[in-house]
Design a protein around this motif. Structure first.
Motif, PDB file in Angstrom:
ATOM      1  N   LYS A   4       0.861  -0.941  -0.222  1.00 28.04           N
ATOM      2  CA  LYS A   4       0.169  -0.257  -0.125  1.00 28.04           C
ATOM      3  C   LYS A   4       1.380   1.464   0.275  1.00 28.04           C
ATOM      4  O   LYS A   4       0.702   2.580  -0.585  1.00 28.04           O
ATOM      5  CB  LYS A   4      -0.921   0.250   1.087  1.00 28.04           C
ATOM      6  N   SER A  69      -3.916  -1.399   9.532  1.00 31.79           N
ATOM      7  CA  SER A  69      -4.310  -0.509   8.730  1.00 31.79           C
ATOM      8  C   SER A  69      -4.782   0.612  10.225  1.00 31.79           C
ATOM      9  O   SER A  69      -4.931   1.869   9.407  1.00 31.79           O
ATOM     10  CB  SER A  69      -5.153  -0.634   7.871  1.00 31.79           C
ATOM     11  N   PHE A  73      -2.643   3.505   8.653  1.00 30.20           N
ATOM     12  CA  PHE A  73      -2.816   4.123   7.967  1.00 30.20           C
ATOM     13  C   PHE A  73      -3.942   4.840   8.514  1.00 30.20           C
ATOM     14  O   PHE A  73      -5.477   5.866   7.591  1.00 30.20           O
ATOM     15  CB  PHE A  73      -3.286   3.137   6.835  1.00 30.20           C
ATOM     16  N   GLU A  75      -7.045   4.380   9.533  1.00 26.94           N
ATOM     17  CA  GLU A  75      -8.284   3.727   8.744  1.00 26.94           C
ATOM     18  C   GLU A  75      -9.196   3.138  10.267  1.00 26.94           C
ATOM     19  O   GLU A  75      -8.858   2.855  11.100  1.00 26.94           O
ATOM     20  CB  GLU A  75      -8.031   2.189   7.675  1.00 26.94           C
TER      21      GLU A  75
END
Length: 101
Positions: A4, A69, A73, A75
């Motif tokens: 990613k 994640s 990130f 998320e």
């Protein structure tokens, strides 16, 4: 995770620039190197272990990706995602208990 990060660094303006971006993309190269090492280790593990015990362990990857994640990130972790991850962990635990010693 590395895929990613590496995918976010690809800037495909032209084909030659996209190819150069792929060839110099360290996170993406590291991701594929890890994937190769994983494949070799899995092959070695399958030589000596039960397929029904070893293969479900791979699904724990989904749990790690879910956790990382959120941490890396930022998320969102919804109750439905938490339920799915808990189901995976429970399933792997049940399969592990049912395997030979």
């Amino acid at each position: 995770m590395l895929m990613k990060i590496g995918a976010g660094k690809i800037q495909p303006a032209t084909l030659s620039e996209a190819m150069m971006s792929l060839l110099t993309n360290v996170p993406l190269i590291a991701a594929y190197a890890c994937y190769g090492v994983n494949l070799i280790l899995l092959t070695l593990a399958l030589r000596h272990g039960e397929l029904s015990s070893i293969y479900p362990i791979i699904s724990v990857t989904y749990v790690w990706v879910g956790i990382l994640s959120v941490l890396i990130f930022h998320e969102s972790m919804t109750p439905l995602k938490i339920a799915g991850l808990a189901t995976i962990v429970l399933g792997v635990a049940v399969l592990g208990r049912g395997s030979k010693s």
